[in-house]
Design an enzyme around this catalytic site. Structure first.
Site, PDB file in Angstrom:
ATOM      1  N   ASP A  39      -3.931  26.367   3.391  1.00 29.03           N
ATOM      2  CA  ASP A  39      -5.284  25.846   3.208  1.00 29.03           C
ATOM      3  C   ASP A  39      -5.339  24.687   2.214  1.00 29.03           C
ATOM      4  O   ASP A  39      -6.382  24.379   1.652  1.00 29.03           O
ATOM      5  CB  ASP A  39      -6.246  26.973   2.795  1.00 29.03           C
ATOM      6  CG  ASP A  39      -5.821  27.635   1.496  1.00 29.03           C
ATOM      7  OD1 ASP A  39      -4.716  27.321   1.001  1.00 29.03           O
ATOM      8  OD2 ASP A  39      -6.597  28.458   0.978  1.00 29.03           O
ATOM      9  N   HIS A 243      14.464   3.079   3.470  1.00 25.11           N
ATOM     10  CA  HIS A 243      13.239   3.849   3.227  1.00 25.11           C
ATOM     11  C   HIS A 243      13.510   5.101   2.383  1.00 25.11           C
ATOM     12  O   HIS A 243      12.922   6.155   2.611  1.00 25.11           O
ATOM     13  CB  HIS A 243      12.552   4.207   4.560  1.00 25.11           C
ATOM     14  CG  HIS A 243      11.860   3.028   5.188  1.00 25.11           C
ATOM     15  ND1 HIS A 243      11.419   3.010   6.477  1.00 25.11           N
ATOM     16  CD2 HIS A 243      11.543   1.802   4.673  1.00 25.11           C
ATOM     17  CE1 HIS A 243      10.860   1.835   6.741  1.00 25.11           C
ATOM     18  NE2 HIS A 243      10.936   1.090   5.665  1.00 25.11           N
ATOM     19  N   ASP A 260      10.162  -0.160  -4.474  1.00 22.66           N
ATOM     20  CA  ASP A 260       9.257  -0.710  -3.460  1.00 22.66           C
ATOM     21  C   ASP A 260       8.020   0.164  -3.503  1.00 22.66           C
ATOM     22  O   ASP A 260       8.049   1.309  -3.046  1.00 22.66           O
ATOM     23  CB  ASP A 260       9.957  -0.656  -2.095  1.00 22.66           C
ATOM     24  CG  ASP A 260       9.108  -1.260  -0.973  1.00 22.66           C
ATOM     25  OD1 ASP A 260       7.885  -1.443  -1.166  1.00 22.66           O
ATOM     26  OD2 ASP A 260       9.679  -1.538   0.100  1.00 22.66           O
ATOM     27  N   ASP A 271       2.064  -4.297  -1.592  1.00 15.80           N
ATOM     28  CA  ASP A 271       3.415  -3.892  -1.188  1.00 15.80           C
ATOM     29  C   ASP A 271       4.413  -4.777  -1.927  1.00 15.80           C
ATOM     30  O   ASP A 271       4.657  -5.914  -1.525  1.00 15.80           O
ATOM     31  CB  ASP A 271       3.516  -4.063   0.343  1.00 15.80           C
ATOM     32  CG  ASP A 271       4.840  -3.587   0.911  1.00 15.80           C
ATOM     33  OD1 ASP A 271       5.636  -3.013   0.151  1.00 15.80           O
ATOM     34  OD2 ASP A 271       5.065  -3.793   2.124  1.00 15.80           O
ATOM     35  N   HIS A 350      16.729  -6.139   8.267  1.00 14.08           N
ATOM     36  CA  HIS A 350      15.297  -6.039   8.583  1.00 14.08           C
ATOM     37  C   HIS A 350      14.675  -7.427   8.597  1.00 14.08           C
ATOM     38  O   HIS A 350      15.328  -8.411   8.272  1.00 14.08           O
ATOM     39  CB  HIS A 350      14.584  -5.113   7.593  1.00 14.08           C
ATOM     40  CG  HIS A 350      14.665  -5.544   6.161  1.00 14.08           C
ATOM     41  ND1 HIS A 350      13.966  -6.615   5.655  1.00 14.08           N
ATOM     42  CD2 HIS A 350      15.389  -5.042   5.109  1.00 14.08           C
ATOM     43  CE1 HIS A 350      14.227  -6.740   4.356  1.00 14.08           C
ATOM     44  NE2 HIS A 350      15.102  -5.814   4.001  1.00 14.08           N
ATOM     45  N   HIS A 354       5.871  -8.570   7.171  1.00 16.62           N
ATOM     46  CA  HIS A 354       4.939  -7.977   8.139  1.00 16.62           C
ATOM     47  C   HIS A 354       3.532  -8.330   7.686  1.00 16.62           C
ATOM     48  O   HIS A 354       3.308  -8.696   6.523  1.00 16.62           O
ATOM     49  CB  HIS A 354       5.127  -6.452   8.199  1.00 16.62           C
ATOM     50  CG  HIS A 354       5.172  -5.786   6.855  1.00 16.62           C
ATOM     51  ND1 HIS A 354       4.048  -5.469   6.140  1.00 16.62           N
ATOM     52  CD2 HIS A 354       6.214  -5.416   6.062  1.00 16.62           C
ATOM     53  CE1 HIS A 354       4.399  -4.920   4.985  1.00 16.62           C
ATOM     54  NE2 HIS A 354       5.713  -4.885   4.899  1.00 16.62           N
ATOM     55  N   HIS A 361       1.750  -1.821   6.969  1.00 21.54           N
ATOM     56  CA  HIS A 361       2.255  -2.601   8.107  1.00 21.54           C
ATOM     57  C   HIS A 361       1.030  -2.840   8.975  1.00 21.54           C
ATOM     58  O   HIS A 361       0.716  -2.041   9.858  1.00 21.54           O
ATOM     59  CB  HIS A 361       3.350  -1.843   8.861  1.00 21.54           C
ATOM     60  CG  HIS A 361       4.569  -1.605   8.016  1.00 21.54           C
ATOM     61  ND1 HIS A 361       5.508  -0.647   8.292  1.00 21.54           N
ATOM     62  CD2 HIS A 361       5.000  -2.207   6.876  1.00 21.54           C
ATOM     63  CE1 HIS A 361       6.466  -0.673   7.369  1.00 21.54           C
ATOM     64  NE2 HIS A 361       6.174  -1.611   6.503  1.00 21.54           N
ATOM     65  N   GLU A 384       9.801 -10.386   2.134  1.00 24.09           N
ATOM     66  CA  GLU A 384      10.658  -9.377   1.518  1.00 24.09           C
ATOM     67  C   GLU A 384      12.101  -9.387   2.013  1.00 24.09           C
ATOM     68  O   GLU A 384      12.587  -8.421   2.567  1.00 24.09           O
ATOM     69  CB  GLU A 384      10.063  -7.987   1.747  1.00 24.09           C
ATOM     70  CG  GLU A 384       9.676  -7.679   3.188  1.00 24.09           C
ATOM     71  CD  GLU A 384       9.153  -6.253   3.331  1.00 24.09           C
ATOM     72  OE1 GLU A 384       9.851  -5.318   2.896  1.00 24.09           O
ATOM     73  OE2 GLU A 384       8.048  -6.070   3.871  1.00 24.09           O
ATOM     74  N   TYR A 388      21.888  -5.752   1.348  1.00 25.01           N
ATOM     75  CA  TYR A 388      22.305  -4.366   1.083  1.00 25.01           C
ATOM     76  C   TYR A 388      23.778  -4.252   1.440  1.00 25.01           C
ATOM     77  O   TYR A 388      24.145  -4.419   2.605  1.00 25.01           O
ATOM     78  CB  TYR A 388      21.464  -3.390   1.925  1.00 25.01           C
ATOM     79  CG  TYR A 388      19.992  -3.729   1.879  1.00 25.01           C
ATOM     80  CD1 TYR A 388      19.162  -3.226   0.875  1.00 25.01           C
ATOM     81  CD2 TYR A 388      19.436  -4.609   2.821  1.00 25.01           C
ATOM     82  CE1 TYR A 388      17.815  -3.589   0.815  1.00 25.01           C
ATOM     83  CE2 TYR A 388      18.096  -4.970   2.771  1.00 25.01           C
ATOM     84  CZ  TYR A 388      17.293  -4.458   1.768  1.00 25.01           C
ATOM     85  OH  TYR A 388      15.969  -4.812   1.706  1.00 25.01           O
ATOM     86  N   ARG A 406      16.260  -6.052  -2.935  1.00 27.74           N
ATOM     87  CA  ARG A 406      15.142  -6.583  -2.139  1.00 27.74           C
ATOM     88  C   ARG A 406      14.118  -7.126  -3.122  1.00 27.74           C
ATOM     89  O   ARG A 406      13.939  -6.563  -4.207  1.00 27.74           O
ATOM     90  CB  ARG A 406      14.514  -5.489  -1.255  1.00 27.74           C
ATOM     91  CG  ARG A 406      13.316  -5.995  -0.448  1.00 27.74           C
ATOM     92  CD  ARG A 406      12.902  -5.086   0.727  1.00 27.74           C
ATOM     93  NE  ARG A 406      12.437  -3.772   0.335  1.00 27.74           N
ATOM     94  CZ  ARG A 406      13.109  -2.646   0.465  1.00 27.74           C
ATOM     95  NH1 ARG A 406      14.336  -2.665   0.988  1.00 27.74           N
ATOM     96  NH2 ARG A 406      12.613  -1.493   0.081  1.00 27.74           N
ATOM     97  N   GLU A 408      10.106  -8.428  -2.903  1.00 26.02           N
ATOM     98  CA  GLU A 408       8.978  -8.462  -1.966  1.00 26.02           C
ATOM     99  C   GLU A 408       7.693  -8.865  -2.668  1.00 26.02           C
ATOM    100  O   GLU A 408       7.330  -8.292  -3.699  1.00 26.02           O
ATOM    101  CB  GLU A 408       8.785  -7.073  -1.338  1.00 26.02           C
ATOM    102  CG  GLU A 408       7.563  -6.977  -0.445  1.00 26.02           C
ATOM    103  CD  GLU A 408       7.480  -5.673   0.326  1.00 26.02           C
ATOM    104  OE1 GLU A 408       7.990  -4.647  -0.171  1.00 26.02           O
ATOM    105  OE2 GLU A 408       6.890  -5.684   1.424  1.00 26.02           O
TER     106      GLU A 408
END
Ligand code: GLY
Ligand code: MN
Ligand code: MN
Length: 440
Positions: A39, A243, A260, A271, A350, A354, A361, A384, A388, A406, A408
């Protein structure tokens, strides 16, 4: 608190209705409450399309838009006031509040929708809805249509056309108004402060979640209800997991940490990614990779302006990153050929960004008629690039392995080029090292 003014929701509904075919109706449901476990509920987040058209923050609600209807074009079904439920769960607008505070021309209890909505649909030729994105709602819609069909022998006229609302609505959402940019600036400002705070707090021996806590503190203090997406706090080799969200490793001296993270204000996302050394000082290899990523991002910004197309910024990052990797000896061969063969994808897998807006996104087409979309004033996007180097990559010298960087930022296209929303957090090696040195 900065937020979207009420008049803007009215303007959006009018703009959508102006694009709908004559004698049509649009129907959109609010997001359902999501159960976390038994709940316990997740923090409620309104559906972005629903929010965009209404600003109405409650679940169990349905927007109905009927352009040209004499007795009101905007009808909202919502929960009724209920003293008992409001004592437990908090205030509700109720049908009166829907009209008074949210600009509905008319409002009805959501419990009456099965009785009322078929009558509103009846006689309209077309129904606009987000078909396919909410199976339960699609089923309800067909039930309402069948109620009308079952009365056809009495002269009832069911609609004949069902149209996806997404195309119209998502194209509107792609162009940010002045009020939207203002909210996005605020979300970006708070997220910048959060990254600065995390940089200053960074120490070997802490955990990734320790830095996540610094972010959350700044987000909440700034008035954000929640992050716009699960924060990524990835140190050492974890920075190579795009991610990563485990956020529970120990921060080690000599490692980088990639964060990130961005907050959401009035349902608008920011972002940001920054990557810095846990101990405040980049190693030679870390710095070399970092400088390539940073140069590629700068090259991308130069490709963001009206009349440039969506892919130009990405292409700029690929060019600079591939050339940089060759220069460092991580890739061998001709830059042009390495781009054609997509050899760079081992390190940069990547895209450069975006659309950004109510969804991190965000909605909006990237291609129109098979061609990359041309940028226009008001479009918001991220930039971004990253490199890697897998800890398992046996084809590069050991000293490079496990480095992930990275960077961004968020921008809005302007007449001259683009406005940087996220300039409030250090980015060059010198700036980051100076900030971190000041907090040691
Ligand atoms: N935070 C997800 C992304 O950068 O796209
Ligand atoms: Mn992003
Ligand atoms: Mn991001």
């Amino acid at each position: 608190m900065i937020h979207i003014p009420k008049a803007e929701y009215t303007r959006r509904r009018k703009a959508l209705m102006a694009q709908m075919e004559p004698n049509s109706i649009a129907i959109l449901p609010a997001a359902a409450v999501a159960i976390r476990n038994r709940d316990v509920e997740h923090v409620y987040r309104q559906d972005s399309d629903f929010q965009y058209l209404s600003g109405f923050p409650e679940p169990e609600a349905v927007i109905v838009l009927m352009p040209g209807r004499q007795h009101g074009e905007y009808v909202l079904f919502c929960r009724e006031r209920n003293a008992e439920r409001e004592l437990w769960d908090g205030l509700r607008a109720g049908t009166e509040g829907a009209i008074r505070s949210f600009g509905a021309d008319d409002a009805f209890p959501i419990t009456d929708i099965d009785d009322i909505l078929p009558g509103l649909i009846e006689g309209r030729d077309r129904v606009y809805s987000a078909m396919g994105s909410n199976a339960e709602f699609d089923r309800h819609l067909m039930e309402w249509i069948n109620v009308i069909r079952s009365k056809a022998h009495l002269g009832a006229q069911p609609p004949n056309e069902f149209v996806a609302l997404d195309h119209l609505l998502h194209d509107m959402r792609l162009y940010k108004s002045a009020a939207e940019v203002k909210v996005m600036r605020e979300a970006a400002r708070i997220s910048c402060a959060a990254h600065v705070r995390a940089m200053q707090a960074s120490r070997a021996g802490l955990h990734e979640f320790s830095l996540e806590a610094e972010l959350d503190y700044e987000f909440r203090k700034g008035g954000a209800k929640m992050p716009a997406y699960g924060s990524i706090v990835a140190s050492g080799r974890n920075s190579c997991i795009l991610h990563y969200q485990q956020n529970d490793a120990v921060l080690k001296d000599g490692d980088l940490v990639l964060i990130d993270a961005g907050c959401e204000i009035d349902c608008y996302a920011s972002d940001i990614t920054r990557t810095w050394p846990v101990n405040g000082k980049f190693s030679a290899e870390q710095k070399a990779i970092y400088e390539v990523v940073l140069a590629s991002q700068e090259a991308a910004f130069a490709q963001i302006a009206p009349n440039k197309h969506w892919n130009q910024a990405h292409e700029a990052t690929v060019q600079v990153i591939t050339a940089g990797l060759v220069k460092l000896g991580l890739l061998k061969g001709d830059v042009g050929e390495l781009i054609t063969s997509e050899a760079y994808k081992t390190f940069y897998m990547h895209r450069a960004g975006h659309w950004l807006g109510m969804d991190v996104h965000d909605v909006g087409e990237y291609k129109v008629g098979g061609e990359w979309r041309v940028l226009e004033v008001g479009m918001a996007l991220t930039v971004e690039p990253g490199i890697y180097i897998s800890p398992d990559n046996q084809s590069v010298a050991k000293k490079w392995r496990g480095i992930g960087v990275r960077i961004e930022d968020d921008v809005v296209v302007t007449k001259q080029g683009c406005e940087m929303l996220t300039g409030g957090v250090p980015k060059s090696v010198a700036e980051i090292e100076a900030l971190m040195a000041g907090s040691r």
